[in-house]
Design a protein around this motif. Structure first.
Motif, PDB file in Angstrom:
ATOM      1  N   UNK A 246       6.612  10.570  -6.507  1.00 50.72           N
ATOM      2  CA  UNK A 246       6.847  10.889  -7.837  1.00 50.72           C
ATOM      3  C   UNK A 246       8.385  10.376  -7.888  1.00 50.72           C
ATOM      4  N   UNK A 247       7.991   8.876  -7.878  1.00 51.41           N
ATOM      5  CA  UNK A 247       9.926   8.625  -8.991  1.00 51.41           C
ATOM      6  C   UNK A 247      10.128   7.931  -9.736  1.00 51.41           C
ATOM      7  N   UNK A 248      10.656   8.154 -10.756  1.00 51.10           N
ATOM      8  CA  UNK A 248      10.759   7.451 -11.767  1.00 51.10           C
ATOM      9  C   UNK A 248      10.630   5.874 -11.787  1.00 51.10           C
ATOM     10  N   UNK A 249      11.501   5.100 -10.803  1.00 47.99           N
ATOM     11  CA  UNK A 249      11.471   3.696 -10.249  1.00 47.99           C
ATOM     12  C   UNK A 249      11.084   3.381  -8.842  1.00 47.99           C
ATOM     13  N   UNK A 250      10.606   2.215  -8.778  1.00 50.03           N
ATOM     14  CA  UNK A 250      10.185   1.474  -7.229  1.00 50.03           C
ATOM     15  C   UNK A 250      11.570   1.234  -6.806  1.00 50.03           C
ATOM     16  N   UNK A 251      12.203   1.614  -5.399  1.00 49.35           N
ATOM     17  CA  UNK A 251      13.278   1.146  -4.529  1.00 49.35           C
ATOM     18  C   UNK A 251      12.943   0.309  -3.477  1.00 49.35           C
ATOM     19  N   UNK A 252      13.872   0.236  -2.740  1.00 53.94           N
ATOM     20  CA  UNK A 252      13.683  -0.941  -2.182  1.00 53.94           C
ATOM     21  C   UNK A 252      12.805  -0.915  -0.668  1.00 53.94           C
ATOM     22  N   UNK A 253      12.811   0.329  -0.730  1.00 58.55           N
ATOM     23  CA  UNK A 253      12.128   1.501   0.254  1.00 58.55           C
ATOM     24  C   UNK A 253      10.385   1.527  -0.034  1.00 58.55           C
ATOM     25  N   UNK A 254       9.850   1.211  -1.067  1.00 62.57           N
ATOM     26  CA  UNK A 254       8.577   1.277  -1.692  1.00 62.57           C
ATOM     27  C   UNK A 254       8.308   0.094  -1.041  1.00 62.57           C
ATOM     28  N   UNK A 255       8.780  -1.375  -1.396  1.00 60.63           N
ATOM     29  CA  UNK A 255       8.861  -2.435  -1.420  1.00 60.63           C
ATOM     30  C   UNK A 255       8.964  -2.873   0.532  1.00 60.63           C
ATOM     31  N   UNK A 256       8.922  -2.088   1.208  1.00 62.97           N
ATOM     32  CA  UNK A 256      10.055  -2.516   2.603  1.00 62.97           C
ATOM     33  C   UNK A 256       8.271  -1.830   3.318  1.00 62.97           C
ATOM     34  N   UNK A 257       8.088  -0.374   2.796  1.00 58.89           N
ATOM     35  CA  UNK A 257       6.409  -0.158   3.058  1.00 58.89           C
ATOM     36  C   UNK A 257       5.484  -0.893   3.030  1.00 58.89           C
ATOM     37  N   UNK A 258       5.346  -1.795   2.258  1.00 56.76           N
ATOM     38  CA  UNK A 258       4.050  -2.222   1.177  1.00 56.76           C
ATOM     39  C   UNK A 258       4.284  -3.949   1.807  1.00 56.76           C
ATOM     40  N   UNK A 259       5.473  -3.902   2.137  1.00 56.30           N
ATOM     41  CA  UNK A 259       5.279  -5.200   3.116  1.00 56.30           C
ATOM     42  C   UNK A 259       4.858  -5.244   4.967  1.00 56.30           C
ATOM     43  N   UNK A 260       4.470  -3.842   5.064  1.00 54.94           N
ATOM     44  CA  UNK A 260       4.194  -3.650   6.428  1.00 54.94           C
ATOM     45  C   UNK A 260       2.261  -3.453   5.857  1.00 54.94           C
ATOM     46  N   UNK A 261       2.261  -2.707   4.657  1.00 54.08           N
ATOM     47  CA  UNK A 261       1.153  -2.559   4.486  1.00 54.08           C
ATOM     48  C   UNK A 261      -0.280  -3.176   4.405  1.00 54.08           C
ATOM     49  N   UNK A 262       0.842  -4.777   3.375  1.00 56.39           N
ATOM     50  CA  UNK A 262       0.389  -5.716   2.853  1.00 56.39           C
ATOM     51  C   UNK A 262      -0.254  -6.444   4.864  1.00 56.39           C
ATOM     52  N   UNK A 263       1.351  -6.673   5.216  1.00 56.65           N
ATOM     53  CA  UNK A 263       0.965  -6.818   6.555  1.00 56.65           C
ATOM     54  C   UNK A 263      -0.362  -6.463   7.336  1.00 56.65           C
ATOM     55  N   UNK A 264       0.095  -4.849   7.694  1.00 52.48           N
ATOM     56  CA  UNK A 264      -1.411  -5.069   8.260  1.00 52.48           C
ATOM     57  C   UNK A 264      -3.002  -4.782   7.583  1.00 52.48           C
ATOM     58  N   UNK A 265      -2.688  -5.580   6.708  1.00 57.66           N
ATOM     59  CA  UNK A 265      -4.387  -5.489   5.845  1.00 57.66           C
ATOM     60  C   UNK A 265      -5.466  -4.425   5.777  1.00 57.66           C
ATOM     61  N   UNK A 266      -4.116  -3.157   5.745  1.00 55.38           N
ATOM     62  CA  UNK A 266      -4.176  -2.621   5.259  1.00 55.38           C
ATOM     63  C   UNK A 266      -5.725  -2.279   3.853  1.00 55.38           C
ATOM     64  N   UNK A 267      -6.536  -1.600   3.962  1.00 58.02           N
ATOM     65  CA  UNK A 267      -7.652  -1.684   2.854  1.00 58.02           C
ATOM     66  C   UNK A 267      -6.717   0.137   1.816  1.00 58.02           C
ATOM     67  N   UNK A 268      -6.926  -0.314   0.746  1.00 57.14           N
ATOM     68  CA  UNK A 268      -5.957   0.479  -0.402  1.00 57.14           C
ATOM     69  C   UNK A 268      -6.643   1.184  -0.814  1.00 57.14           C
ATOM     70  N   UNK A 269      -6.044   2.664  -0.374  1.00 57.61           N
ATOM     71  CA  UNK A 269      -7.429   3.793  -0.522  1.00 57.61           C
ATOM     72  C   UNK A 269      -8.496   3.720  -2.085  1.00 57.61           C
ATOM     73  N   UNK A 270      -8.329   2.604  -2.864  1.00 50.18           N
ATOM     74  CA  UNK A 270      -8.587   2.623  -4.290  1.00 50.18           C
ATOM     75  C   UNK A 270     -10.461   2.004  -3.393  1.00 50.18           C
ATOM     76  N   UNK A 271      -9.830   0.979  -1.999  1.00 54.81           N
ATOM     77  CA  UNK A 271     -10.918  -0.007  -2.331  1.00 54.81           C
ATOM     78  C   UNK A 271     -12.080   0.745  -1.077  1.00 54.81           C
ATOM     79  N   UNK A 272     -11.159   1.924  -0.056  1.00 53.59           N
ATOM     80  CA  UNK A 272     -11.794   2.534   0.193  1.00 53.59           C
ATOM     81  C   UNK A 272     -12.886   3.847  -0.176  1.00 53.59           C
ATOM     82  N   UNK A 273     -12.111   3.931  -1.276  1.00 52.57           N
ATOM     83  CA  UNK A 273     -13.384   4.652  -1.723  1.00 52.57           C
ATOM     84  C   UNK A 273     -14.142   4.085  -2.529  1.00 52.57           C
ATOM     85  N   UNK A 274     -14.324   2.747  -3.415  1.00 55.14           N
ATOM     86  CA  UNK A 274     -15.255   2.342  -3.596  1.00 55.14           C
ATOM     87  C   UNK A 274     -16.297   2.111  -3.230  1.00 55.14           C
TER      88      UNK A 274
END
Ligand code: ATP
Length: 274
Positions: A246-274
């Motif tokens: 529910x944020x207005x902008x993207x800050x560092x903490x979401x970017x850091x979370x996203x690094x982990x996510x991409x590193x783990x190569x998890x499927x996004x919810x979108x892909x999982x739902x498809x």
């Protein structure tokens, strides 16, 4: 529905400015393409026309982007295919698809009134793998058809056709493909260094609300080994996290979370739902 479709990743045309990093590869490619846009010069010097450019490098580094930018740079129509599209159970089908692809390029150029056409074959190793005789009759015919089409290209012909191909395993390619007059320009497209990663992140942040003071440099420094495609994915995941929170902008903490996510190569919810 239409609204849920992921936003098209590529604009309708794509220039070298839309490709982050890859300075050396871009420079080498532009130098090669200049042969195509200056046909009088190459005729004057008696230079053999350029028929094929091979882009080599790991997945997601921007090889397809380069081919599209090349088409824009040379004012060419673009026809793209993946090597796997030519692999068919029945002998002869792959070869006839190759013929159709050249036909399509010529027809498209005539229709759009262009002098040049670029045919891009991703994963060329699938059709152009080393021939070991016997076993792969189907592949042989497909590859032979490609070689025949390439050998039949002439500078005097309109449209002039340039074949670009991508692979991440050049060592696997049949040497017939690499001979002079075929894919004789090889351009290495490597994983981006920190500077390249920064410019890729910046490109993909353009349409996103970044919080003030966020350092993409820091993110670039922490993403050693990421490809352009992974960096694009990182920016996208960070935006999804910010939106969900529910944020207005993207800050560092979401970017850091996203690094982990991409590193783990998890499927996004979108892909999982498809
Ligand atoms: P593959 O070998 O898997 O087909 P590729 O090298 O052809 O990969 P692209 O399809 O060009 O990679 O890149 C995939 C996506 O990753 C692009 O659409 C783009 O969003 C992003 N991307 C990759 N490299 C870059 C780059 N150098 N600059 C900006 N975006 C990039």
């Amino acid at each position: 529905g239409e609204r849920n479709k992921p936003k098209a990743k590529l604009p309708t045309f794509l220039t070298f400015d839309h490709i982050g990093g890859q300075d050396r590869a871009k420079k080498e490619l532009i130098e090669a393409l200049d042969f195509l846009v200056k046909p009088e010069q190459i005729q004057k010097f008696g230079i053999r026309p350029l028929k094929g450019i091979l882009l080599m490098g790991p997945p997601g580094t921007g090889k397809t982007l380069m081919a599209k930018a090349a088409a824009h740079y040379t004012d060419s129509v673009f026809v793209g295919a993946s090597g796997s599209e030519f692999v068919e159970m029945y002998v002869g089908v792959g070869a006839s698809r190759v013929r159709d692809m050249f036909k399509e390029a010529r027809q498209k150029a005539i229709k759009e009134n262009k002098q040049n056409a670029i045919i891009f074959i991703d994963e060329i190793d699938v059709v152009g793998g080393k021939r070991d005789g016997g076993q792969q009759k189907e592949y042989d015919q497909t590859l032979n058809q490609l070689l025949t089409e390439m050998d039949g290209l002439h500078t005097s012909e309109t449209p002039r056709i340039l074949i670009m191909a991508a692979t991440n395993r050049k060592d696997m390619l049949d040497s017939a493909l690499l001979r002079p007059g075929r894919f004789d320009r090889h351009i290495q497209v490597d994983l981006p260094d920190a500077k390249g990663r920064l410019s890729i992140l910046e490109l993909h942040a353009r349409n996103k609300p970044l919080a003030e003071g966020v350092s993409l440099q820091k993110i670039a420094d922490q993403t050693f080994g990421f490809s352009g495609a992974q960096l694009e994915s990182l920016m996208n995941e960070a935006a999804i996290y910010a939106m969900r929170e529910g944020r207005e902008t993207i800050d560092e903490s979401q970017l850091l979370q996203a690094i982990d996510k991409v590193m783990m190569g998890e499927k996004t919810d979108r892909e999982a739902a498809a």
